[in-house]
Motif scaffolding. Structure first.
Motif, PDB file in Angstrom:
ATOM      1  N   GLU A  86      -5.244  -4.539  -3.246  1.00  0.00           N
ATOM      2  CA  GLU A  86      -5.940  -5.726  -2.749  1.00  0.00           C
ATOM      3  C   GLU A  86      -7.416  -5.719  -3.139  1.00  0.00           C
TER       4      GLU A  86
ATOM      5  N   SER B 239       0.831  -1.211   0.000  1.00  0.00           N
ATOM      6  CA  SER B 239       0.000   0.000   0.000  1.00  0.00           C
ATOM      7  C   SER B 239       0.855   1.245   0.000  1.00  0.00           C
TER       8      SER B 239
ATOM      9  N   GLN C  65      -7.429   0.076  -0.623  1.00  0.00           N
ATOM     10  CA  GLN C  65      -7.658  -1.152   0.128  1.00  0.00           C
ATOM     11  C   GLN C  65      -8.931  -1.037   0.966  1.00  0.00           C
TER      12      GLN C  65
HETATM   13 MG   LIG Z   1      -1.993  -2.694   2.119  1.00  0.00          MG
END
Ligand SMILES: [Mg+2]
Ligand SMILES: Nc1ncnc2c1ncn2[C@@H]1O[C@H](COP(=O)(O)OP(=O)(O)OP(=O)(O)O)[C@@H](O)[C@H]1O
Lengths: 259, 338
Positions: free
Chosen positions: B162, B45, B85
């Motif tokens: 994700e 991330s 995410q």
């Molecule tokens: Mg992440």
């Protein structure tokens, strides 16, 4: 120049969120109604007494109360304006906005604008309720419009404070107590509910410096006394500069807090 | 402009002193699906947030669509779509309003915005529910809406952090379909992160394995698997004298196509360069000896083996594990609370 469009969309979202929450809207109507009816009745004894009536400068306490309630409602709406920023950060929506090519300043300004629109809505409701309860503003519609302008400026100032704090305090749990701590003393040391004439000297001094009083005085003058400019101008200009400074600080702090 | 995404020794050290991304360099071709595969906390991330201009790199450089993320953030922002995410959709708006708002953020003219919203709502199968508040949506519907929002301005590059975290198998496959559709129909470049092996394997043209902020290897899934050294052949012999079996194993290990041999339960595990030619050779070399092969099984190495090989650690492979489900449930609760 996309700033205005960006502000519009940030504000549009917050207004949609406001309008979808039916209980919240209902509360904005019920709350002033309760205040005006209950407080107006409870305190009506004050105006039966010629001495206290002179302090208030009105025939009915509700006349004195209405402007105070308008500013207090604006205070509450404004001071919790920063909560939505914390919320957006938490759900990732802030990052979503920041990853779009929008002017960074439009986020705080759009949020303040939405808070101000909500306060206009609330103040108008209060005016309608007061009207139904027999209150008459001595300056009529033009005076009422100036009252709206003052409460709007005051709303910007309050949401500016709130946002400036919300930029640093990144959790709702941390933010709420701070905001509560700010509102209560501010309310009780102002002339929103009690006339300055009835205050002990020390309280009168605090009240004279309280930004809340600066907003209340011109609104109350317009509601009760009429176009008494020497009582309107000082409060109006202080509130105007207060709003300007807070919008500036909130915007600069916000820009600094992001990459 | 050679590559649509390029990074050069990209590094991020957080204020607390954690170096989440440490000197990462890679390049993504236009039209490619490029995946970052790594466990929790690997720095996936953080990398995406640097590429999407949300956080500033501590050092190093990165560019997206030819623009430097630090120097021309606004031009970079116009070129990508970002699906974080978290489920960053607004619960108090309808699905349609969420998209319309997103279109406003990208300055699309109102008429075009409306048309684009309808088109995307159909693409992600939310057309029927578009007028309902998002708070009535399921997790999968929210994710689909969030992906649609990322596509509103037809970006050149789509960042998906994700994208299938905590979703059920059907919904995951559906999202995989959208992703491949985007690549095939509009030649969109997609950068995604995942910690699911099967997802990386099924979707990505190339995979970077990232662990503790460092890229261990970048290659196609097929090449990664072949880097393990080849295919795995498991041979079993019929009952025979111990020495005869040992002799056969020795003979097998002498073959040039064979990398390594390990005795295993009355037979052996053989790693070979190329199964197709290795198996006949193994039969040939054992025929003159007094043993009989009773069974042969062939296994191609999985990404798990690859992951273990490059990081020295195992990665949970099963999708929708308990921990994921918990993480996503917490995310939902956060969305709904208050
Ligand atoms: Mg992440
Ligand atoms: N804002 C922050 N401040 C300090 N440290 C952070 C911050 N964000 C992330 N980290 C740390 O940086 C490291 C990498 O985090 P990152 O979120 O990039 O990992 P990830 O690969 O996306 O993991 P996950 O699969 O859990 O999403 C972690 O050790 C994390 O604790």
């Amino acid at each position: 120049m996309t700033l205005l469009s960006d502000i519009y969309y940030v504000c549009w979202r917050d207004m949609k969120r406001f309008l979808v929450q039916k209980p919240r809207i209902l509360m904005t109507v019920v709350q002033p109604l309760v205040w005006l009816v209950l407080m107006g009745n409870m305190m009506s004894g004050l105006t039966d007494n010629p001495f206290t009536a002179r302090m208030l400068g009105v025939e009915k306490y509700i006349d004195f109360m209405t402007p105070g309630i308008m500013i207090m409602t604006t205070l509450f709406g404004g001071i919790f304006g920063g909560v939505s920023l914390v919320w957006d950060r938490r759900i990732g929506f802030l990052n979503k906005m920041l990853s779009a090519p929008i002017c960074r300043a439009s986020i705080p300004v759009g949020k303040m604008a939405a808070t101000a629109l909500q306060s206009i809505f609330q103040v108008s409701i209060i005016a309608l309720i007061a009207l139904a309860l027999g209150v008459r503003f001595s300056t009529g519609i033009p005076g009422f419009l100036l009252m709206i302008a003052i409460t709007t400026l005051f709303s910007f100032a309050m949401s500016g404070i709130s946002l400036s704090i919300a930029i640093f305090v990144k959790t709702i749990e941390g933010l709420h107590p701070i905001l509560n701590f700010l509102t209560m003393p501010m309310m009780f040391t102002s002339n929103a509910i009690f006339p300055e004439a009835a205050m002990p000297a020390w309280l009168r001094t605090i009240s004279a410096w309280n930004p809340l009083s600066y907003a209340v005085t011109p609104v109350r003058t317009l509601a009760i006394e009429g176009w008494v400019w020497e009582k309107i101008i000082p409060g109006l200009s202080v509130t105007f500069f207060f709003a300007l400074v807070m919008v500036f600080i909130a915007t600069v702090q916000f820009k600094r807090s992001i990459a | 402009m050679a590559h649509i995404i390029e990074t050069d020794r990209l590094t991020k050290t957080y204020a607390g002193g954690v170096t989440a991304v440490n000197g990462v360099s890679f390049a993504v071709e236009e039209g490619e699906i490029f995946g970052f595969l790594g466990p929790n906390g690997a720095g996936k991330s953080t990398t995406i947030m640097m590429l999407t201009t949300l956080i500033r790199p501590t050092s190093g450089r990165a560019s997206v669509a030819g623009f430097d993320v630090a120097k021309e953030p606004d031009r970079v922002r116009l070129s990508f779509g970002y699906v974080s995410q978290e489920l960053a959709v607004d619960d108090n708006l309808t699905g349609r309003d969420n998209l319309f708002l997103q279109a406003g953020f990208y300055h699309l003219p109102k008429k075009e915005a409306r048309a684009r919203c309808e088109e995307l709502l159909k693409l992600v199968d939310l057309y029927e529910r578009a007028g309902d508040l998002v708070e009535t949506y399921s997790g999968g519907m929210r994710k689909r809406l969030d992906i649609a929002a990322g596509l509103i301005h037809r970006p050149k590059v789509l960042f998906l952090d994700e994208p299938t975290l905590g979703l059920d198998i059907q919904t995951r496959r559906q999202i995989w379909q959208y992703i491949t559709h985007l690549r095939e129909e509009v030649n969109m470049t997609i950068f995604l992160t995942t910690h699911y092996m099967d997802e990386a394997d099924a979707l990505c043209d190339r995979i970077a394995i990232i662990d503790r902020g460092v890229i261990k290897v970048i290659d196609t899934p097929a090449n990664l698997k072949s880097r393990i050294g080849g295919d795995i052949v498991n041979i079993r012999f019929a009952e025979a004298v111990q020495e005869k079996i040992a002799e056969a194993v020795r003979a097998v290990s002498g073959l040039p196509v064979v990398y390594s041999v390990k005795p295993h339960k009355g037979g052996c595990i053989v790693v070979v360069k190329n199964v197709e030619s290795a198996i006949p050779e193994i039969f040939q070399v054992t025929q003159p000896l007094e043993v009989k092969i009773s069974s042969v099984t062939v296994k191609r190495p999985s990404l798990d083996d690859v992951y273990l090989h490059f990081t020295g650690r195992e990665l949970r492979n099963e999708s929708g594990s308990r921990e994921d489900a918990m993480r996503s449930r917490m995310m939902m609760r956060r969305m709904r609370a208050g």
